[in-house]
Design a protein around this motif. Sequence first.
Motif, PDB file in Angstrom:
ATOM      1  N   PHE A 434      34.643 -38.024  78.010  1.00  7.20           N
ATOM      2  CA  PHE A 434      34.279 -39.282  77.352  1.00  7.20           C
ATOM      3  C   PHE A 434      34.478 -40.439  78.336  1.00  7.20           C
ATOM      4  O   PHE A 434      35.488 -40.483  79.047  1.00  7.20           O
ATOM      5  CB  PHE A 434      35.175 -39.558  76.133  1.00  7.20           C
ATOM      6  CG  PHE A 434      35.165 -38.485  75.086  1.00  7.20           C
ATOM      7  CD1 PHE A 434      34.278 -38.546  74.020  1.00  7.20           C
ATOM      8  CD2 PHE A 434      36.056 -37.422  75.147  1.00  7.20           C
ATOM      9  CE1 PHE A 434      34.283 -37.572  73.035  1.00  7.20           C
ATOM     10  CE2 PHE A 434      36.070 -36.437  74.174  1.00  7.20           C
ATOM     11  CZ  PHE A 434      35.177 -36.512  73.112  1.00  7.20           C
ATOM     12  N   ILE A 435      33.546 -41.387  78.350  1.00  7.23           N
ATOM     13  CA  ILE A 435      33.795 -42.673  79.004  1.00  7.23           C
ATOM     14  C   ILE A 435      34.369 -43.608  77.955  1.00  7.23           C
ATOM     15  O   ILE A 435      33.760 -43.829  76.907  1.00  7.23           O
ATOM     16  CB  ILE A 435      32.511 -43.283  79.589  1.00  7.23           C
ATOM     17  CG1 ILE A 435      31.902 -42.354  80.645  1.00  7.23           C
ATOM     18  CG2 ILE A 435      32.817 -44.637  80.215  1.00  7.23           C
ATOM     19  CD1 ILE A 435      30.621 -42.893  81.248  1.00  7.23           C
ATOM     20  N   LEU A 436      35.554 -44.167  78.252  1.00  6.49           N
ATOM     21  CA  LEU A 436      36.231 -45.081  77.327  1.00  6.49           C
ATOM     22  C   LEU A 436      36.851 -46.217  78.131  1.00  6.49           C
ATOM     23  O   LEU A 436      37.097 -46.070  79.338  1.00  6.49           O
ATOM     24  CB  LEU A 436      37.334 -44.345  76.557  1.00  6.49           C
ATOM     25  CG  LEU A 436      36.908 -43.190  75.638  1.00  6.49           C
ATOM     26  CD1 LEU A 436      38.140 -42.411  75.185  1.00  6.49           C
ATOM     27  CD2 LEU A 436      36.132 -43.719  74.449  1.00  6.49           C
ATOM     28  N   PRO A 437      37.129 -47.350  77.485  1.00  8.38           N
ATOM     29  CA  PRO A 437      37.888 -48.399  78.172  1.00  8.38           C
ATOM     30  C   PRO A 437      39.212 -47.852  78.684  1.00  8.38           C
ATOM     31  O   PRO A 437      39.823 -46.968  78.054  1.00  8.38           O
ATOM     32  CB  PRO A 437      38.100 -49.445  77.075  1.00  8.38           C
ATOM     33  CG  PRO A 437      36.952 -49.250  76.139  1.00  8.38           C
ATOM     34  CD  PRO A 437      36.706 -47.769  76.130  1.00  8.38           C
ATOM     35  N   ASP A 438      39.667 -48.369  79.826  1.00  4.48           N
ATOM     36  CA  ASP A 438      40.856 -47.833  80.496  1.00  4.48           C
ATOM     37  C   ASP A 438      42.041 -47.652  79.557  1.00  4.48           C
ATOM     38  O   ASP A 438      42.723 -46.626  79.585  1.00  4.48           O
ATOM     39  CB  ASP A 438      41.282 -48.766  81.636  1.00  4.48           C
ATOM     40  CG  ASP A 438      40.304 -48.731  82.793  1.00  4.48           C
ATOM     41  OD1 ASP A 438      39.620 -47.716  82.967  1.00  4.48           O
ATOM     42  OD2 ASP A 438      40.225 -49.737  83.526  1.00  4.48           O
ATOM     43  N   LYS A 439      42.318 -48.651  78.720  1.00 14.34           N
ATOM     44  CA  LYS A 439      43.529 -48.647  77.898  1.00 14.34           C
ATOM     45  C   LYS A 439      43.262 -48.213  76.456  1.00 14.34           C
ATOM     46  O   LYS A 439      44.122 -48.389  75.588  1.00 14.34           O
ATOM     47  CB  LYS A 439      44.152 -50.050  77.878  1.00 14.34           C
ATOM     48  CG  LYS A 439      44.461 -50.622  79.257  1.00 14.34           C
ATOM     49  CD  LYS A 439      45.562 -49.849  79.958  1.00 14.34           C
ATOM     50  CE  LYS A 439      45.926 -50.486  81.292  1.00 14.34           C
ATOM     51  NZ  LYS A 439      47.011 -49.739  81.989  1.00 14.34           N
ATOM     52  N   LYS A 440      42.087 -47.649  76.195  1.00 14.01           N
ATOM     53  CA  LYS A 440      41.698 -47.344  74.816  1.00 14.01           C
ATOM     54  C   LYS A 440      42.697 -46.412  74.128  1.00 14.01           C
ATOM     55  O   LYS A 440      43.107 -46.647  72.989  1.00 14.01           O
ATOM     56  CB  LYS A 440      40.305 -46.725  74.793  1.00 14.01           C
ATOM     57  CG  LYS A 440      39.720 -46.565  73.394  1.00 14.01           C
ATOM     58  CD  LYS A 440      39.476 -47.915  72.760  1.00 14.01           C
ATOM     59  CE  LYS A 440      38.851 -47.805  71.388  1.00 14.01           C
ATOM     60  NZ  LYS A 440      38.714 -49.113  70.731  1.00 14.01           N
ATOM     61  N   LEU A 441      43.078 -45.338  74.775  1.00 17.42           N
ATOM     62  CA  LEU A 441      43.991 -44.386  74.140  1.00 17.42           C
ATOM     63  C   LEU A 441      45.366 -44.998  73.934  1.00 17.42           C
ATOM     64  O   LEU A 441      46.029 -44.738  72.931  1.00 17.42           O
ATOM     65  CB  LEU A 441      44.088 -43.114  74.984  1.00 17.42           C
ATOM     66  CG  LEU A 441      42.808 -42.270  75.096  1.00 17.42           C
ATOM     67  CD1 LEU A 441      43.082 -41.010  75.911  1.00 17.42           C
ATOM     68  CD2 LEU A 441      42.279 -41.897  73.727  1.00 17.42           C
TER      69      LEU A 441
END
Length: 616
Positions: A434-441
């Motif tokens: 998955f591509i996600l914003p760096d701090k998403k998790l």
Amino acid sequence: MERTEDEVRDEAKIILGFDKKEPGIQQGTGQITTFNQLGFKGVSDKPDGWYLPNDLKDVAIVLETKSEKEDLANTKWVEEIYKNVRIVARKYNHAVGILYNGKEVRTFKHAGVQLEQSLITVSNDPDFEEVKGCAPTLQGKEYYKKLFNTNTIDKSLIYSLTKRINDTLHVDFGIKNLYHRMIFTACTLVAKRYDALLVKGMEFSTLKNSILSTLAKSIEDDRKQNLKLDLLLEVYSEIKMNYTSNQEAIDNFIVWVSRISECVNSDYWNGEDVMGIFFNEFNRYKKKSEAGQVFTPDHITSLMYRLIDVHKSDYVLDATCGSGAFLVKAMSNMMKEAGGVNTKEAAEIKKCHLFGIEFDREIFALACANMLIHKDGKTNLEQMDTRSDEACRWITEKGITKVLMNPPYERKYGCMKIVQNVLDYVPQGTKCAFILPDKKLEKDLTDKRYGNKVLKKHTLLTIVKLPENLFFGVGVTTSIFIFVTGTPQGHRNIIGYYIEDDGLQTVKNQGRQDIHNVWQEKEDYWAEAIRDGNDWKYKTRQIINPKEHLSYQMPEKPFEIYEEDFMKTVMDYEMYIRGIDAKDFNDKVMQRVLYDSAVASDKGTTIIKIKEKEHE
């Protein structure tokens, strides 16, 4: 029991289609027909199979078969097929030689007329070469004829044509909705793909109806399996033009789309997302759609495909597929692994191995058009919400083996709910990127709604931080998060990497492009480095404790203080205790330096002279 050469030859005759009678063609198999009988005077050698068109500009094929026990690596067999190919090349500019033992196949081609009679060795003939990357199984003759197709695509021409199309649809046709401009262009490309009659001089109403008719025919069979394909027809029919009488604009549009179609339909089109190219141009002033999509750059789809080891037998899912970038790239790479777009395996891949979900109605239509441009792959696209139970059931039924996704990032679009559903409902052991914003998790871990649940069921293996300017203008930095499903994270550490620079440059009105052709080398390096866990070149590899972080940790810049900082602090304090106005003092000093002084340099020392007094 291993088959004899005669049995292998009989099989090859059927597969290649040499058993049929065709006008203007000599074709067949056997061991009694000489080249002399086939029109090559004075040559008594006997080929095992032949395809010889009357048109000498066409491609000729010669077949050499062996029993299953024979090893095709034997140089004697290579010399034999070379000799026969070179005989055929006395007449034909393009000749293909096939060496086949019933289990393996080697393919050779010869370009350039060779009239001399002397036999030279294979290594000394620059026009004779083995074709790498061919299908590992024997194909029909049309596959081998296409080995001489042009192998270059003019990307800059496509971007230039796309800009012209966008401008004429916006200004000359008056289509204000950017998605409608994209859909209209994409549907025209589909019509060209399916041989619609689109010619200069036709009126706009005829053009639009011809496209609609061709669209309907192109999805006719697949509608039985997927009724939602009708959405493509509905969305296309809703497109309205303000102006339709500019014949020059209509003619230009037809010509420009036809030229793009020639490139996209080439066997050497490398799976670039057609809609992604359009999006760079049509949407260049607004990087995100109303539904939160960020369109994935082509070079990143290629990297992610390799990072999770997708292969031709996989069943690939993108549950927020947008315009279909990941699916088109997967289709292209899987077909290339199978031997090319003309293999039997390619048809199977397009029809049965690619699955996509898209919620937005117009984006779904774009995805359907994108897949139709590539002739297939649209039967397994669904318009639904991945957050729904319906979507979860659909995913469960498909036997997915790999996931490639770039979901919408905002919470209001359910980013982590989408990620969680995909991870929960694909089979155990599935690799998902998955591509996600760096701090998403990390952000979602703080509210205890999604993050903990994800890591309690699944393992986050790798985080690859992407270049910070990848989605320039969107205001978000991103990473690739690679999971394997069905196994809790536990105490397993995460391995992180940072691709600081992808080498792409921003081209005015055309987005970021690999104008210096540096990405392929970088992609090869990162795919190998991340697979082997050895980033020897950039030294960005880090071990991340999931109890502490769920993102790549950028090194903190060291704190530095200079003598100038110390002197400024001392001066500020001294003026404070003496009651001197710092601003007024600075203004007076500046006035004297600028207007009542001379500045010189002596051996690296700056000298300021004010009223004959020297100050250093």
